[in-house]
Design a protein around this motif. Sequence first.
Motif, mmCIF file in Angstrom:
data_model
loop_
_atom_site.group_PDB
_atom_site.id
_atom_site.type_symbol
_atom_site.label_atom_id
_atom_site.label_comp_id
_atom_site.label_asym_id
_atom_site.label_seq_id
_atom_site.Cartn_x
_atom_site.Cartn_y
_atom_site.Cartn_z
ATOM 1 N N THR A 1 -3.040 -43.401 -48.827
ATOM 2 C CA THR A 1 -1.667 -43.815 -49.081
ATOM 3 C C THR A 1 -1.651 -45.305 -49.424
ATOM 4 O OG1 THR A 1 -1.249 -44.491 -46.792
ATOM 5 C CG2 THR A 1 -0.829 -42.165 -47.332
ATOM 6 N N THR B 1 2.232 -48.406 -53.222
ATOM 7 C CA THR B 1 2.946 -47.130 -53.196
ATOM 8 C C THR B 1 1.985 -45.952 -53.018
ATOM 9 O OG1 THR B 1 2.862 -47.054 -55.601
ATOM 10 C CG2 THR B 1 4.885 -47.926 -54.630
ATOM 11 N N THR B 2 2.590 -44.819 -52.667
ATOM 12 C CA THR B 2 1.876 -43.568 -52.409
ATOM 13 C C THR B 2 2.266 -42.574 -53.502
ATOM 14 O OG1 THR B 2 1.861 -43.990 -50.030
ATOM 15 C CG2 THR B 2 1.671 -41.681 -50.709
ATOM 16 N N GLU C 1 -4.468 -45.512 -44.996
ATOM 17 C CA GLU C 1 -3.612 -46.382 -45.799
ATOM 18 C C GLU C 1 -4.520 -47.378 -46.543
ATOM 19 O OE1 GLU C 1 0.572 -48.406 -44.663
ATOM 20 O OE2 GLU C 1 -1.164 -49.426 -43.818
ATOM 21 N N HIS D 1 -2.803 -51.704 -49.162
ATOM 22 C CA HIS D 1 -2.001 -52.518 -48.252
ATOM 23 C C HIS D 1 -2.338 -53.966 -48.558
ATOM 24 C CE1 HIS D 1 -0.874 -54.498 -44.431
ATOM 25 N NE2 HIS D 1 -0.136 -53.450 -44.166
ATOM 26 N N ASP E 1 7.216 -45.545 -50.725
ATOM 27 C CA ASP E 1 6.707 -46.593 -49.832
ATOM 28 C C ASP E 1 6.830 -46.075 -48.402
ATOM 29 O OD1 ASP E 1 6.249 -48.851 -48.258
ATOM 30 O OD2 ASP E 1 7.411 -50.204 -49.543
ATOM 31 N N LEU E 2 5.699 -45.854 -47.740
ATOM 32 C CA LEU E 2 5.701 -45.115 -46.472
ATOM 33 C C LEU E 2 5.436 -45.971 -45.234
ATOM 34 C CD1 LEU E 2 3.906 -41.790 -47.569
ATOM 35 C CD2 LEU E 2 6.364 -42.286 -47.394
ATOM 36 N N HIS E 3 5.832 -47.241 -45.241
ATOM 37 C CA HIS E 3 5.560 -48.078 -44.063
ATOM 38 C C HIS E 3 6.514 -49.267 -44.062
ATOM 39 C CE1 HIS E 3 2.082 -50.188 -41.594
ATOM 40 N NE2 HIS E 3 3.279 -50.446 -41.079
ATOM 41 N N THR E 4 7.546 -49.219 -43.216
ATOM 42 C CA THR E 4 8.499 -50.333 -43.098
ATOM 43 C C THR E 4 8.948 -50.484 -41.640
ATOM 44 O OG1 THR E 4 10.566 -49.078 -43.358
ATOM 45 C CG2 THR E 4 9.457 -49.781 -45.396
ATOM 46 N N SER F 1 1.337 -48.643 -49.091
ATOM 47 C CA SER F 1 2.657 -48.991 -48.578
ATOM 48 C C SER F 1 2.808 -50.492 -48.428
ATOM 49 C CB SER F 1 2.889 -48.318 -47.223
ATOM 50 O OG SER F 1 2.927 -46.919 -47.356
ATOM 51 N N SER F 2 4.062 -50.912 -48.211
ATOM 52 C CA SER F 2 4.313 -52.356 -48.155
ATOM 53 C C SER F 2 4.164 -52.952 -46.762
ATOM 54 C CB SER F 2 5.731 -52.652 -48.649
ATOM 55 O OG SER F 2 6.692 -52.106 -47.766
ATOM 56 N N ASP F 3 4.488 -52.178 -45.691
ATOM 57 C CA ASP F 3 4.567 -52.736 -44.341
ATOM 58 C C ASP F 3 5.634 -53.828 -44.304
ATOM 59 O OD1 ASP F 3 3.944 -53.029 -41.666
ATOM 60 O OD2 ASP F 3 1.881 -53.695 -41.995
#
Length: 282
Positions: A242, A260-261, A216, A219, A3-6, A244-246
């Motif tokens: 990609t 997910t990526t 991304e 999303h 997961d590449l966005h938090t 991700s969750s953000d």
Amino acid sequence: MIDLHTHSTASDGTEPPADVVAAAARARLDVVALTDHDTYAGWPAAVAAAHEVGVDLVRGVEISCSHRGVSVHLLGYLVDPHAPALLAELEHARDSRETRIERMVERMADDGIPVSVDQVRSLAGEGATLGRPHIADVLVANGYVGNRDEAFRDILRGGSRYYVPHYAPDPIHAVELVRQAGGVPVMAHPFANARGWTVEDAVIEDMAEAGLAGLEAYHRDHRPAERAHAEALASRLGLFVTGSSDYHGTGKENRLGENTTTAAVLAQIESQASSGTEVVRP
Ligand code: AMP
Ligand code: ZN
Ligand code: FE
Ligand code: FE
């Protein structure tokens, strides 16, 4: 699970960076990226936590950009945090965010809305990149709205009479700055049009020309049509996709790992990075 966005309290997430990383481990993520808005301030605590809880960490940033008034968010992965040009741009944006929040709060207070700059500052994390969600948190604390989402539906939305923009670089320039900083630029939620205008494909083509690496596609703010469009555009422009969750803690409904990526895409991100900022693998 990657997961590449938090976001953490270094920007507008509700949990400190160490707690975001711990929550990632509890959510059984193998890899998490911390990508706070316009700051690297959360990185050291996130690195320490990654070693403690045993989850891989990608250090990143989400750069607020603006193309002819349309908001664009650019994720920069594995950048050199000392690269001067990008650092200066982020500092400029954070400074402008401070005055912009002051002006928004003053306009609101003039209309009798219960909010003050002092309250916003004391509620936001020490040194956090200030954003509209911090105003929302004060409005919630003062019982004016029930949650952040409610505040964004009306008084904080882009077209509101209280809205004030802040300085933000053009996304094409930001792509160049991320590459100069040895990082890997990925456009966040490119077609999330429910929250406002999004840029035309031609702008994304120009970003790709400047060195954009990925889109991304997966999303929460993309419906199936937008995901498909992102996949098709990425494939046409030679970009990876990609998901991700953000994640913003309790500030948004987004749950860790909800998108997910793939490991193959993460490998591409790592191989394209040349900054010396490596994925933390405890
Ligand atoms: P700003 O960067 O200060 O203009 O504020 C934009 C930020 O507010 C974005 O990063 C979003 O994460 C957050 N945001 C936007 N809409 C909402 C919403 N409806 N609920 C919670 N947070 C939101
Ligand atoms: Zn945010
Ligand atoms: Fe964003
Ligand atoms: Fe984000």
